[in-house]
Design a protein around this motif. Structure first.
Motif, PDB file in Angstrom:
ATOM      1  N   ALA A 143      -2.531  12.869 -29.755  1.00 36.22           N
ATOM      2  CA  ALA A 143      -2.554  12.732 -28.297  1.00 36.22           C
ATOM      3  C   ALA A 143      -3.973  12.777 -27.762  1.00 36.22           C
ATOM      4  CB  ALA A 143      -1.715  13.837 -27.655  1.00 36.22           C
ATOM      5  N   LEU A 144      -4.812  13.634 -28.341  1.00 35.65           N
ATOM      6  CA  LEU A 144      -6.214  13.723 -27.936  1.00 35.65           C
ATOM      7  C   LEU A 144      -6.908  12.375 -28.121  1.00 35.65           C
ATOM      8  CD1 LEU A 144      -8.221  16.054 -27.067  1.00 35.65           C
ATOM      9  CD2 LEU A 144      -8.872  16.159 -29.480  1.00 35.65           C
ATOM     10  N   ALA A 145      -6.647  11.742 -29.268  1.00 36.32           N
ATOM     11  CA  ALA A 145      -7.251  10.435 -29.547  1.00 36.32           C
ATOM     12  C   ALA A 145      -6.691   9.353 -28.625  1.00 36.32           C
ATOM     13  CB  ALA A 145      -7.019  10.068 -31.010  1.00 36.32           C
ATOM     14  N   ILE A 146      -5.372   9.368 -28.430  1.00 37.22           N
ATOM     15  CA  ILE A 146      -4.730   8.348 -27.591  1.00 37.22           C
ATOM     16  C   ILE A 146      -5.226   8.426 -26.158  1.00 37.22           C
ATOM     17  CG2 ILE A 146      -2.525   7.656 -26.561  1.00 37.22           C
ATOM     18  CD1 ILE A 146      -1.214   8.492 -29.244  1.00 37.22           C
ATOM     19  N   GLU A 147      -5.332   9.641 -25.619  1.00 36.05           N
ATOM     20  CA  GLU A 147      -5.785   9.795 -24.232  1.00 36.05           C
ATOM     21  C   GLU A 147      -7.186   9.231 -24.048  1.00 36.05           C
ATOM     22  OE1 GLU A 147      -4.083  10.668 -21.510  1.00 36.05           O
ATOM     23  OE2 GLU A 147      -2.418  10.562 -22.911  1.00 36.05           O
ATOM     24  N   HIS A 148      -8.013   9.358 -25.067  1.00 39.95           N
ATOM     25  CA  HIS A 148      -9.350   8.762 -24.976  1.00 39.95           C
ATOM     26  C   HIS A 148      -9.280   7.240 -25.022  1.00 39.95           C
ATOM     27  CE1 HIS A 148     -13.661   8.195 -25.599  1.00 39.95           C
ATOM     28  NE2 HIS A 148     -13.321   7.317 -26.535  1.00 39.95           N
ATOM     29  N   VAL A 149      -8.557   6.724 -26.005  1.00 38.79           N
ATOM     30  CA  VAL A 149      -8.496   5.266 -26.199  1.00 38.79           C
ATOM     31  C   VAL A 149      -7.918   4.556 -24.971  1.00 38.79           C
ATOM     32  CG1 VAL A 149      -7.373   3.451 -27.552  1.00 38.79           C
ATOM     33  CG2 VAL A 149      -8.349   5.449 -28.694  1.00 38.79           C
ATOM     34  N   LEU A 150      -6.911   5.167 -24.339  1.00 35.19           N
ATOM     35  CA  LEU A 150      -6.221   4.513 -23.225  1.00 35.19           C
ATOM     36  C   LEU A 150      -6.693   5.002 -21.856  1.00 35.19           C
ATOM     37  CD1 LEU A 150      -2.544   4.405 -24.582  1.00 35.19           C
ATOM     38  CD2 LEU A 150      -4.415   2.759 -24.887  1.00 35.19           C
ATOM     39  N   SER A 151      -7.774   5.750 -21.816  1.00 33.95           N
ATOM     40  CA  SER A 151      -8.281   6.220 -20.534  1.00 33.95           C
ATOM     41  C   SER A 151      -8.793   5.036 -19.714  1.00 33.95           C
ATOM     42  CB  SER A 151      -9.407   7.231 -20.740  1.00 33.95           C
ATOM     43  OG  SER A 151     -10.559   6.605 -21.292  1.00 33.95           O
ATOM     44  N   PRO A 152      -8.694   5.112 -18.387  1.00 28.98           N
ATOM     45  CA  PRO A 152      -9.152   3.994 -17.545  1.00 28.98           C
ATOM     46  C   PRO A 152     -10.592   3.575 -17.822  1.00 28.98           C
ATOM     47  CG  PRO A 152      -7.858   5.523 -16.230  1.00 28.98           C
ATOM     48  CD  PRO A 152      -8.031   6.171 -17.582  1.00 28.98           C
ATOM     49  N   ASP A 153     -11.489   4.531 -18.045  1.00 31.00           N
ATOM     50  CA  ASP A 153     -12.897   4.184 -18.265  1.00 31.00           C
ATOM     51  C   ASP A 153     -13.088   3.414 -19.563  1.00 31.00           C
ATOM     52  OD1 ASP A 153     -13.654   5.367 -15.905  1.00 31.00           O
ATOM     53  OD2 ASP A 153     -14.358   7.234 -16.837  1.00 31.00           O
TER      54      ASP A 153
END
Length: 402
Positions: A371-381
């Motif tokens: 989840a930590l990795a996914i939240e980074h990859v799919l973050s708006p920025d």
């Protein structure tokens, strides 16, 4: 006059992550963008592979409108959980669904070189088993059993991790896989994993890991709280009333870990004539019906509950999840925790409070690392940066062709 900033491609994509398909018209209404702009941004997201068509919506006359949703298979991430004496890794899609897992008995005290070599080999094996190229790997998330400076991914003075202090974990892994590497402590990622798998509708929760040490992962307002230096939730070294004569490995005395973590429970059981070397042994004795082990675990629950009661008053979570090896003692531990919490916390704070055992269990950490990795990859920025890079590449190609 204050104008609302335009909705970027990354922010529009954030709407598409809610698990349901959207039409262009719905996206235009939600964002205030023109239909043509929505179409252009959807096209960009489809070229990036992040969005895919999702059948068709019901027609109100004429051609049914197209639906679009997150494409979870577009990229992959790996979540890694490194414990004191074990390590596990899981390959997941962008929804966090596990596609493959590996684990090993490996001691973190062996140092970063052998442990991270295992991580590198595991990522390669997971991708090979899934028949996916390394180019599909978008990020790696990793949890470590000690304090981590989240901004750099470096462990800071970890007590059970000799040789790891300020070691460049992301840099080591990026020599082999040039993708973002997100590092956090194991309790934080357990909290993320528990929430993602079983408590998605809970915005305020605390996960307490009771194992060789004791720590808490805090989610408040839907956001993981790390604190100024990343040490938020370090319950293990909070003073327990009446335990001033008990030394702790941190150099102080009377710490919760010194009286209620796995090694302390094993010592208490041995002192009463039963054999136990680890917290796991104590759990097995509880399951076998040992009255001594049950009493020791119940008292540990009361001691933990004394500290949790203060946390409940300060943070006001709606759920407290108990995880880690000693959580295997089940209701014997929970009963002690509940006893202290409900006695010591404010009635309003406990009115709707649930204190439960982890449902994700041993998978909580790898799910959280994923989840930590996914939240980074799919973050708006990050999505916005990818869309800008695609636009720049198109402009360069057009200039070269003219």
């Amino acid at each position: 006059m204050c104008l609302t900033p335009p909705v970027r491609t990354g922010e529009l994509f954030d709407l598409l992550r809610d698990g349901r398909p959207w039409t262009r018209a719905q996206l235009a209404e939600a964002t205030g963008l023109a239909r043509s702009t929505v179409t252009a941004r959807i096209d960009t997201l489809m070229r990036l592979g992040l969005v895919a068509p999702f059948g068709g919506a019901r027609s109100t006359g004429g051609r049914p409108p197209a639906l679009f949703a997150l494409n979870p298979t577009a990229r992959l991430v790996v979540g890694v959980d490194v414990g004191a004496t074990h390590a596990s890794a899981a390959l997941t899609d962008l929804n966090g669904s596990i596609l493959g897992e590996v684990d090993a008995r490996i001691a973190v005290a062996d140092g970063p070189q052998p442990v991270l070599a295992w991580v590198v080999e595991s990522v390669e094996a997971l991708l090979a088993d899934a028949n996916r190229p390394v180019e599909d790997l978008a990020a790696i998330g990793i949890g470590l059993p000690g304090p981590v400076e989240h901004s750099t991914g470096r462990p800071i003075n970890p007590p059970i991790m000799p040789g790891w202090d300020r070691y460049d974990v992301p840099g080591h892994l990026q020599q082999h896989y040039p993708v973002p590497v997100l590092v956090d402590n194991d309790v934080n990622i357990m909290a993320l994993g528990e929430r993602r798998r079983h408590l998605r509708d809970v915005d305020d929760l605390v996960l307490i890991k009771v194992a060789t040490g004791i720590g808490a992962g805090i989610v408040s307002g839907g956001v993981l709280q790390r604190g100024a230096q990343g040490t938020a939730g370090d319950l293990g070294h909070v003073r327990v009333p009446g335990a001033d004569d008990v030394p702790c490995r941190c150099g102080n005395s009377g710490c919760l870990e010194a009286v209620a973590a796995g090694p302390a429970l094993a010592a208490a059981v041995r002192a009463q004539g039963e054999e136990a070397q680890t917290g796991g042994d104590v759990v097995e004795l509880v399951r076998a019906g040992s009255q001594v082990a049950m009493a020791v675990v119940r008292q540990a629950g009361r001691d933990i509950g004394e500290i949790v009661a203060t946390m409940v008053n300060l943070i006001n979570p709606s759920v407290v999840v108990i995880g880690g090896q000693v959580a295997g003692a089940g209701e014997h531990l929970l009963a002690g925790i509940r006893e202290s919490v409900y006695q010591r916390s404010l009635p309003l704070a406990t009115e709707h409070l649930r204190i439960v055992t982890s449902r994700a269990g041993g998978e909580a950490a790898v799910l959280g690392a994923s989840a930590l990795a996914i939240e980074h990859v799919l973050s708006p920025d990050v999505v916005e940066a990818a869309s800008e890079a695609l636009a720049a590449a198109d402009a360069e190609a057009e200039a070269a062709g003219s």
